[in-house]
Design a protein around this motif. Structure first.
Motif, short mmCIF file in Angstrom:
data_model
loop_
_atom_site.label_atom_id
_atom_site.label_comp_id
_atom_site.label_asym_id
_atom_site.label_seq_id
_atom_site.Cartn_x
_atom_site.Cartn_y
_atom_site.Cartn_z
N THR A 154 0.83 -1.21 0.00
CA THR A 154 0.00 0.00 0.00
C THR A 154 0.86 1.25 0.00
OG1 THR A 154 -0.13 0.24 2.42
CG2 THR A 154 -1.75 -1.22 1.36
N LYS A 155 0.28 2.35 -0.49
CA LYS A 155 0.98 3.63 -0.49
C LYS A 155 1.27 4.09 0.93
CE LYS A 155 0.74 8.33 -2.39
NZ LYS A 155 1.12 9.00 -1.12
N GLU A 156 0.35 3.82 1.85
CA GLU A 156 0.55 4.21 3.24
C GLU A 156 1.82 3.57 3.81
OE1 GLU A 156 -1.70 3.90 7.60
OE2 GLU A 156 -2.37 2.68 5.91
N LYS A 157 1.98 2.29 3.55
CA LYS A 157 3.17 1.60 4.05
C LYS A 157 4.44 2.12 3.39
CE LYS A 157 0.87 -2.78 5.22
NZ LYS A 157 0.78 -4.23 4.93
N ASP A 170 5.01 5.07 1.96
CA ASP A 170 5.32 6.43 2.41
C ASP A 170 5.96 6.41 3.79
OD1 ASP A 170 4.34 7.48 0.08
OD2 ASP A 170 2.40 8.10 0.92
N PHE A 171 5.46 5.56 4.65
CA PHE A 171 6.02 5.44 6.00
C PHE A 171 7.49 5.01 5.93
CE2 PHE A 171 7.06 3.27 9.94
CZ PHE A 171 6.52 4.09 10.90
N LYS A 187 -2.43 -5.39 8.05
CA LYS A 187 -2.50 -3.94 7.93
C LYS A 187 -1.47 -3.23 8.80
CE LYS A 187 -7.46 -3.94 6.85
NZ LYS A 187 -8.80 -3.52 7.31
N ASN A 226 5.57 -0.63 -4.90
CA ASN A 226 4.34 -1.36 -4.62
C ASN A 226 4.34 -2.61 -5.49
OD1 ASN A 226 1.65 -2.36 -4.58
ND2 ASN A 226 0.89 -0.34 -3.99
#
Length: 339
Positions: free
Chosen positions: A178-181, A183-184, A329, A197
């Motif tokens: 995921t983009k969230e992961k 970016d983190f 998640k 990704n």
């Protein structure tokens, strides 16, 4: 005497089979210490073991959990004078950490650094030792080399990313879903230099672009079947890959070309930690302590390597904790506190 522990009804089954029960207190054997546990870390092997799908070592105690923090409650025979009752520790076990007390080899304990709290300390042993194997012991990562790390948003993945950066890797390429992961991973201190990704991008093609056609020197893989061909393509000449798990399966289908193993002089290494000998684990822990332990802090600490906690559960909510890790998640480590 008895203690409380998280047990599995019928010895295996779905998350609903987890329950709080009573077990006999462990007895310290020769060279062992009894630790009163404050917190324990969750790992994907816990899910597999709960479901009856994980091949256990013969000396596994039948209680889940391989990493923990706590304090020494009792010393067994033939233990070192360096250990005292009350010492604050974190440690690696063959199993048994989902309980109030655990008997563990004295060689498998590390003193808890004062700057780490109980939760942070419990998040370190299995995760960071696994990453240490892939980056240092088998990966033999050298300054200026490139590394590809799959499942990079897990505790192991983030530990490996930071170790690689501290060791001077040129490119640290992380894959996640995921983009969230992603970016983190790019934004944490000593985080990934590049992120891909794997669901929407061809990570092998991205590796070639990032490394200007050379490929990566080291890969840490937890995925298996679906990543095999792209991993082999991604490796540079004399590349090293360590396989830790088969999340997508372990059977390769179709015509598999093994010629790159010869032509690029590749080294493919399988690695398990839990089933290794006590001597191997002792040596690994000693080397890891000397190389990295004092550099690890919590996420708000000043150390070059940080442990990131996704969520903390009370052990009465162990079913929720298992559901969280199964949902895939989490960004970082899930830790459970004993109350």
């Amino acid at each position: 005497m008895s203690m409380r522990a998280i047990l599995v009804k019928d010895s295996k089954g779905p998350v609903e089979n987890l329950f709080m029960g009573e077990m006999p207190m462990p007895i310290a054997g020769s060279g062992q210490l009894i630790v009163k546990i404050k917190a324990f870390g969750l790992n994907r092997m816990d899910i597999l073991e709960r479901e009856g799908q994980y091949p256990l070592p013969p000396n596994a105690p039948g209680i889940l959990g391989v990493e923990f923090s706590g304090h020494v409650a009792e010393k067994g025979p033939n233990t070192s004078d360096a250990w005292n009752v009350g010492d604050e520790v974190m440690g690696l076990a063959v199993g048994g950490a989902y309980a109030e007390y655990i008997a563990v080899e004295q060689t498998h304990l590390m003193r808890k650094p004062a700057h780490l709290d109980w939760v942070e300390a419990a998040s370190i042993p299995e995760v960071f030792l696994t990453a240490y194997q892939g980056v240092v012991v088998y990966g033999e990562l050298k300054k200026g080399e490139s590394v590809l790390i799959h499942a990079a948003a897990t505790g192991v993945g983030m530990a490996a990313i930071q170790m690689a950066r501290v060791l001077g890797a040129k490119n640290v390429i992380a894959t996640a879903s995921t983009k969230e992961k992603l970016d983190f991973l790019l934004n944490i201190p000593n985080g990934a230099t590049h992120a891909v990704n794997y669901r929407t991008e061809d990570f092998a093609a991205e590796v070639k672009k990032i490394t200007e056609g050379k490929g990566v020197d080291v890969i840490l893989d937890f995925v298996g079947r679906t990543h095999w061909e792209k991993n082999i393509s991604s490796l540079a000449v004399d590349g090293r890959m360590t396989i830790f798990a088969f999340l997508s399966g372990h059977i390769l289908h179709g015509d598999v070309d093994i010629s790159p193993l010869l032509l690029k002089r590749l080294r493919i290494q399988g690695s398990t930690l839990r089933t290794r000998s006590i001597d191997y684990q002792t040596d690994l822990i000693t080397k890891f302590k000397n190389d990295f332990v004092e550099q690890i802090t919590g996420k708000d600490g000043a150390g070059p390597i940080k442990t990131y906690i996704h969520k903390v559960y009370n052990w009465r909510d162990i079913k929720d904790a298992h559901n969280e890790i199964e949902a895939n998640k989490n960004i970082g480590k899930i830790v459970v506190e004993i109350s």
